[in-house]
Motif scaffolding. Structure first.
Motif, PDB file in Angstrom:
ATOM      1  N   THR A   7      69.979  89.695  71.589  1.00  0.00           N
ATOM      2  CA  THR A   7      69.666  88.744  72.682  1.00  0.00           C
ATOM      3  C   THR A   7      68.613  89.355  73.604  1.00  0.00           C
ATOM      4  O   THR A   7      67.650  88.684  73.994  1.00  0.00           O
ATOM      5  CB  THR A   7      70.943  88.416  73.490  1.00  0.00           C
ATOM      6  OG1 THR A   7      71.962  88.031  72.576  1.00  0.00           O
ATOM      7  CG2 THR A   7      70.718  87.313  74.491  1.00  0.00           C
ATOM      8  N   ARG A   8      68.799  90.630  73.914  1.00  0.00           N
ATOM      9  CA  ARG A   8      67.862  91.325  74.799  1.00  0.00           C
ATOM     10  C   ARG A   8      66.451  91.319  74.201  1.00  0.00           C
ATOM     11  O   ARG A   8      65.471  90.978  74.873  1.00  0.00           O
ATOM     12  CB  ARG A   8      68.333  92.770  75.007  1.00  0.00           C
ATOM     13  CG  ARG A   8      67.463  93.573  75.909  1.00  0.00           C
ATOM     14  CD  ARG A   8      67.923  95.014  76.008  1.00  0.00           C
ATOM     15  NE  ARG A   8      66.936  95.772  76.749  1.00  0.00           N
ATOM     16  CZ  ARG A   8      65.821  96.254  76.220  1.00  0.00           C
ATOM     17  NH1 ARG A   8      65.551  96.067  74.942  1.00  0.00           N
ATOM     18  NH2 ARG A   8      64.954  96.909  76.971  1.00  0.00           N
ATOM     19  N   LEU A  11      64.992  87.805  74.303  1.00  0.00           N
ATOM     20  CA  LEU A  11      64.674  87.401  75.681  1.00  0.00           C
ATOM     21  C   LEU A  11      63.397  88.091  76.170  1.00  0.00           C
ATOM     22  O   LEU A  11      62.496  87.431  76.719  1.00  0.00           O
ATOM     23  CB  LEU A  11      65.855  87.734  76.595  1.00  0.00           C
ATOM     24  CG  LEU A  11      65.751  87.309  78.052  1.00  0.00           C
ATOM     25  CD1 LEU A  11      65.645  85.796  78.177  1.00  0.00           C
ATOM     26  CD2 LEU A  11      66.953  87.790  78.852  1.00  0.00           C
ATOM     27  N   MET A  12      63.314  89.392  75.933  1.00  0.00           N
ATOM     28  CA  MET A  12      62.142  90.131  76.405  1.00  0.00           C
ATOM     29  C   MET A  12      60.874  89.669  75.668  1.00  0.00           C
ATOM     30  O   MET A  12      59.817  89.534  76.275  1.00  0.00           O
ATOM     31  CB  MET A  12      62.337  91.647  76.224  1.00  0.00           C
ATOM     32  CG  MET A  12      63.528  92.202  76.982  1.00  0.00           C
ATOM     33  SD  MET A  12      63.578  91.749  78.721  1.00  0.00           S
ATOM     34  CE  MET A  12      62.417  92.893  79.382  1.00  0.00           C
ATOM     35  N   SER A  14      60.402  86.687  74.454  1.00  0.00           N
ATOM     36  CA  SER A  14      60.047  85.353  74.969  1.00  0.00           C
ATOM     37  C   SER A  14      59.347  85.464  76.320  1.00  0.00           C
ATOM     38  O   SER A  14      58.427  84.705  76.616  1.00  0.00           O
ATOM     39  CB  SER A  14      61.292  84.464  75.077  1.00  0.00           C
ATOM     40  OG  SER A  14      62.099  84.857  76.159  1.00  0.00           O
TER      41      SER A  14
END
Lengths: 83, 207
Positions: A7-8, A11-12, A14
């Motif tokens: 997820t990290r 997210l980063m 994106s």
């Protein structure tokens, strides 16, 4: 790789893509603005002759130009004028 | 005296809730008003529910917004402005050119974070006219158990704006207080945890 790490990473990634996209958009805008602010090389242009205001068609009471003036700019901007 | 704007590029981030509650927090020791610059009028609606005669003054934006801000700045010690959910709205544009501090609530959601990138651009543009404008991201509606809530600070630091150390947790008391036309500061023990969090935020951003 744990779910949190995945997820990290997503997210980063994106965030970086969004920033890059926003930067390129603002660069394009500023380039366009710079181009449009260049002084014209030719002689100053004469203002184009103003078109006469459209007159309401006979019997078209609902679409009078008066009504359009009374409407707000949002409404006026969105209205499709019947030719 | 400070003019604080709650700004953002997305609805539902908590601008109105924070506007009203932050204003109530400041109003404990300063004359404070809220200016509702959002056409949805949620702050005005919140004020309409209150039965307390001494509740915060909430004004509807009308006429020339810039002039209205200047008038209210003179009448009150502090003015909190609730902006529309778009940095491209003319109201937000005007407010960013007139305020001292922009607080930008960001939820722990990718969509909120992406939208905040555009807010950063709007702040940069406003600083060309209003060079002393301070802007701070406020992490809002944090949930301790979710992965995104744990990651949102790191992601927000990708944006070139400072992030407040104090994060605001998601709490049911905010919704309950709106229904009563009150702030969390008016709810005694029920609102104490939320009020403490907001006091910490105010202490951090007002200094």
């Amino acid at each position: 790789m744990s779910t949190k790490d995945k997820t990290r990473s997503k997210l980063m990634e994106s965030m970086r893509k969004t920033k890059a996209s926003a930067n390129s958009t603002s660069e394009t805008k500023s380039t366009k603005a710079a181009a449009s602010s260049k002084p014209a090389a030719s002689a100053p242009k004469k203002a184009p002759a103003r078109k006469p205001a459209p007159r309401p068609a006979a019997g078209s009471g609902n679409y009078s130009s008066r009504g359009m003036v009374q409407g707000d700019s949002y409404q006026a901007g969105r209205r499709i004028w019947p030719d | 005296m400070p003019v604080i704007a709650l700004v953002g590029n997305k609805g539902g981030a908590g601008k109105t809730t924070l506007s009203v509650n932050i204003a109530a927090g400041i109003a404990r020791d300063r004359r404070t008003a809220v200016l509702d610059a959002d056409p949805q009028g949620s702050s005005l609606q919140w004020r309409a529910f209150t039965e307390d005669e001494n509740a915060l003054d909430v004004y509807e934006a009308n006429g020339d917004l810039s002039d209205q801000i200047q008038d209210l700045r003179q009448q009150y010690d502090c003015l909190v402005i609730d902006c529309p959910p778009s940095v491209h709205a003319p109201q937000t544009h005007t407010v960013l050119r007139s305020c001292d501090l922009a607080l930008i609530p960001v939820q722990p959601s990718p969509v909120d974070l992406w939208a905040t990138v555009h807010t950063e651009r709007a702040i940069e543009q406003a600083r060309e006219v209003n060079p002393h404008l301070r802007a701070i991201l406020v992490l809002n509606q944090l949930e301790s158990r979710t992965t995104l809530s744990r990651l949102v600070r790191e992601a927000a630091e990708e944006i070139d704006l400072p992030v407040a150390k104090t994060g605001i947790r998601r709490r049911a008391i905010y919704r309950a207080s709106a229904l009563e036309g009150k702030s969390v500061f008016d709810l005694g023990k029920r609102g104490a945890d939320a009020a403490d969090e907001l006091k910490n935020l105010l202490e951090e951003v007002m200094n």
